[in-house]
Every structure is written in structure tokens, then in C-alpha cells.
Design an enzyme around this catalytic site. Structure first.
Site, mmCIF file in Angstrom:
data_model
loop_
_atom_site.group_PDB
_atom_site.id
_atom_site.type_symbol
_atom_site.label_atom_id
_atom_site.label_comp_id
_atom_site.label_asym_id
_atom_site.label_seq_id
_atom_site.Cartn_x
_atom_site.Cartn_y
_atom_site.Cartn_z
ATOM 1 N N CYS A 54 25.193 33.488 60.443
ATOM 2 C CA CYS A 54 24.145 33.740 59.494
ATOM 3 C C CYS A 54 24.199 32.545 58.379
ATOM 4 O O CYS A 54 23.225 32.366 57.408
ATOM 5 C CB CYS A 54 24.320 35.008 58.790
ATOM 6 S SG CYS A 54 26.208 35.080 58.052
ATOM 7 N N CYS A 123 28.928 40.753 59.816
ATOM 8 C CA CYS A 123 29.654 40.300 58.555
ATOM 9 C C CYS A 123 31.041 40.901 58.864
ATOM 10 O O CYS A 123 32.135 40.399 58.129
ATOM 11 C CB CYS A 123 29.062 41.101 57.290
ATOM 12 S SG CYS A 123 27.169 41.090 57.257
HETATM 13 FE FE1 FES Z 1 26.109 36.557 56.550
HETATM 14 FE FE2 FES Z 1 26.610 39.004 55.897
HETATM 15 S S1 FES Z 1 24.819 38.229 56.384
HETATM 16 S S2 FES Z 1 28.256 37.491 56.111
#
Ligand code: FES
Length: 146
Positions: A54, A123
């Protein structure tokens, strides 16, 4: 006027909190409100830094005493979920031996949370991977010192 505005803000905040609690579950909500184990640690015995797919980066710091984690902390530049997951990764690490640390996975963090949005599950894996990096770093430093 000001009373009306204050009431509006209170209602808005309550609505946001209620929605967040419903989506993330009570355990994550409470931890998001009061994150624990946040911060950089000087002279950590084990340090991990991982950037997830992400694009967010997490760091985990471990301090050992007699081959068990005495202190753990984390930092993240990511979302609220990474804050919650990093906090639980640090909490799970405390008191553990290297063997026990190696068993901490993203799924273990998700088990603690119970309810968690599908799109934020990664995450927990970022937090667990960062913890494993910190463990690797400790093991390498430890072997060098031995
Ligand atoms: Fe990147 Fe949660 S969206 S760590």
C-alpha cells in the site's frame, strides 16, 4: 449559536465514532482511540522497517532481556488500521522468546481484533512482517555478539 454548533459537533463526532466502532469492532476502536506502544526506541536490540504494498511504512523496535522481549514499540506513517495492528504486534511481542516471536502472524493479530474490514486486513500482515524483520535483525546482531 455556539451551543447549537457545539451540539452539532458532538453529534457528528458520536456518529463518526459509532460508524467506526461498527466497522472495525470494539477492540480495534478502543486501541485506535488510545494507541499503546507508539514511538521510536533508542538502542533497540532488534529493529524492523517494512514498506507494504500500500506504500505505508512500519517500524518495530524490540529490547530484549535474558532472551525475552522486555519492551516493544512501533511507528507507522500509515492508516489508522496500521496504528491498531502495529500496537497489537508490539503488545504480542512483549515477554516472548525468539521462537515464540516467530509464531506471531497477521492472522494472530486479526484473531485478536475479531471484526476488521476486509480491505484493511493487509495492515495486520504489514505489522507481523515488520515484527519478523525486527526479530531477524535481533538474531543477526545476537549471533555477531556471541
Ligand atoms: Fe497501508 Fe494500512 S493501508 S498499512
Amino acid at each position: 449559536m455556539s451551543d447549537n454548533f457545539d451540539r452539532f459537533m458532538e453529534e457528528l463526532q458520536k456518529k463518526i465514532f459509532d460508524e467506526t466502532k461498527a466497522e472495525f469492532g470494539d477492540i480495534a476502536f478502543q486501541r485506535w482511540r488510545k494507541p499503546r506502544y507508539v514511538g521510536r526506541m533508542d538502542n533497540a536490540d532488534g529493529y524492523g522497517r517494512v514498506t507494504g504494498s500500500c506504500g505505508d511504512t512500519m517500524e518495530i523496535f524490540l529490547k530484549f532481556e535474558r532472551d525475552k522481549v522486555r519492551e516493544a514499540s512501533f511507528k507507522t506513517d500509515g492508516c489508522g488500521s496500521s496504528m491498531v495492528c502495529g500496537s497489537f504486534a508490539a503488545e504480542l511481542a512483549i515477554g516472548k522468546t525468539p521462537d515464540e516471536l516467530s509464531e506471531i502472524t497477521g492472522d494472530k493479530i486479526l484473531d485478536i481484533l475479531g471484526v476488521f474490514p476486509e480491505e484493511d486486513r493487509h495492515c495486520a500482515f504489514l505489522a507481523a512482517n515488520t515484527l519478523q524483520e525486527a526479530l531477524n535483525n535481533y538474531m543477526v546482531n545476537h549471533m555477531k555478539a556471541a
